[in-house]
Each structure stands twice: as structure tokens, then as C-alpha cells.
Write a protein that holds these residues in place. Sequence first.
Motif, short mmCIF file in Angstrom:
data_model
loop_
_atom_site.label_atom_id
_atom_site.label_comp_id
_atom_site.label_asym_id
_atom_site.label_seq_id
_atom_site.Cartn_x
_atom_site.Cartn_y
_atom_site.Cartn_z
N UNK A 228 26.14 56.83 27.92
CA UNK A 228 25.64 57.81 26.96
C UNK A 228 26.05 57.48 25.54
N UNK A 229 27.33 57.10 25.35
CA UNK A 229 27.85 56.97 23.99
C UNK A 229 27.94 55.53 23.49
N UNK A 230 28.05 54.56 24.39
CA UNK A 230 28.22 53.17 23.96
C UNK A 230 27.09 52.27 24.43
N UNK A 231 26.05 52.86 25.02
CA UNK A 231 24.88 52.12 25.47
C UNK A 231 25.27 50.96 26.40
N UNK A 232 26.31 51.19 27.21
CA UNK A 232 26.68 50.20 28.20
C UNK A 232 25.61 50.16 29.29
N UNK A 233 25.41 48.99 29.92
CA UNK A 233 24.31 48.85 30.88
C UNK A 233 24.44 49.79 32.07
N UNK A 234 23.31 50.36 32.45
CA UNK A 234 23.26 51.22 33.63
C UNK A 234 21.96 50.89 34.36
N UNK A 235 22.11 50.11 35.42
CA UNK A 235 20.93 49.66 36.14
C UNK A 235 20.98 50.00 37.62
#
Length: 264
Positions: A228-235
Motif C-alpha cells: 500500500x505505502x511502498x508499492x512493493x510487489x504483490x503478485x
Amino acid sequence: MLICARFVISGSLMLAAIKLRGGALPRGRDLRAACLSGVLVLGIGNGALVFAEQWVPSGLACLIITISPFWMVGAEALLPGGEPLHLPTILGMLVGLGGAALLFAPDVHTHTFHAGLLSGFLILQLGMAGWAFGSIFQKRQVTGTHPIVIGAVQQLAAGLSFLPLVLLFPGHPVHWSLRGGLAILYLVMFGSIVGYSAYIYALDRLPVAVASIYPYVNAMVAVTLGWLFYREPFGLREAAAMAIIFTGVALVKWYSRKPTASVR
């Protein structure tokens, strides 16, 4: 030093607010028990994690800590009058552990293994043992004090217990900045006042097996916040891992309620 400041600030703020609202603070035996459990759970538990991360990468440390439910459930079963072990509960924790391993696998693969990892691993085991036995000790206390108040006392006691170590081993000087100060405030508010209070309340109300699976929930929260806050990958991998963790948590919760219902 920072972990000492975090728990002293959070514990002091909570106890001051409780006192201002006219809440009852523990005394005598209840106070001593809360201080002891706080030193075991937060002093040894969190202190060991901070110390071990000198050798163990944070991602690998998070993965190792997901073993802690087995410490808690095993210790509870071995102690007199403890909750018995049930195969479905153990299977549920194994499922959750598998989901957490899938979640942290990429971070673990980016680090090389070295001799210091064994020292860090053993220190983390000490921390998990302190957390497990301290939690069980507090759960077995018969007290009229609200668990949130107990949690506040535990945090202050843990913070004060770090003072001798801070004075003897000052370590690297701390360079304060606005970002660092905000990070401490975030940990005080959400990590200690909200997060730990929720844990100690759940420990008071739920079976040990259910309360012990907090690391699996923490892993899902960390990944969600990072996305949500650091745009880390979520796949697909992250979604599958969280689904596996949810399944493990549901299994533990479902089968941990059955023995209680049958006794009644």
C-alpha cells in the motif's frame, strides 16, 4: 537504546492515561508477575531479535520467528495443566509456516549463509523461548487487572530492564532525524500501544494455540502495508502465500475450539 526508549515511552504513556482515567493499577503479586512476564516476553523476546539481526538478515529473521507458535504450544502442553496437543492444530501451524516461508522466500535467497547465522539462529530460539514462557506465565495468572493495563506494565518493565545493557554496551551513537523520530513514534503507537495491547488482550481471551499464531498475521500485515505505502510487489506468489496462511490460521482456530466445546 531505541528499543529501550520505545517500551519506556509506550508503557509510561499508557499507564499515565490509565491513571488519569481512574483505572486500577496492579499491586503486590500482580505487579511482580506483570514485570516478570514483561521482561521475559518483551525484554528477552524482542531483545534477542534486535541482537540476532547483527548476523541474520531481517527477512530470514522474520521467517525463523514463525517457528514461535510451536514453542508456545509445545511449552503449554508440557507444563502441568496445559492445553493438550492436537494433531489438527499442529497441521494448521505447519500450513501457516509453509505460507510464511513462501512469503519470505525471495528475501532469504538474496543472502548468503555464513557462520554467524548459527549464532543468530540460536539467539532467536532463546528469544522465542522467553516469549513463549513469559506469555504462558502471564496467561496463568489469576488477576482482576485488565489485560491492557498488564500490557502497559510489561512494556515499561521491559524498557527499564534494557537500561543496564544500554549503559554497559552503548553501541553506535544515535543520530536523530525527523524521519527517525517519526519511525519511533510509529513503533510506539502501532507496534506497542496498539499491537502489543491487542496481543496481550487476545492471550487473555483465547486459547494459547490461537494466540500463538500472531507471527503469521504479522507477516500478512507487513506485506499488505508494504504494497500500500511502498508499492512493493504483490503478485500471484504473495496472494497464494497469504491464502495458505489464512488456511493455517483457520485450521488452528477451528480445532482449538473443539476441545473446549466438548468439555462443556
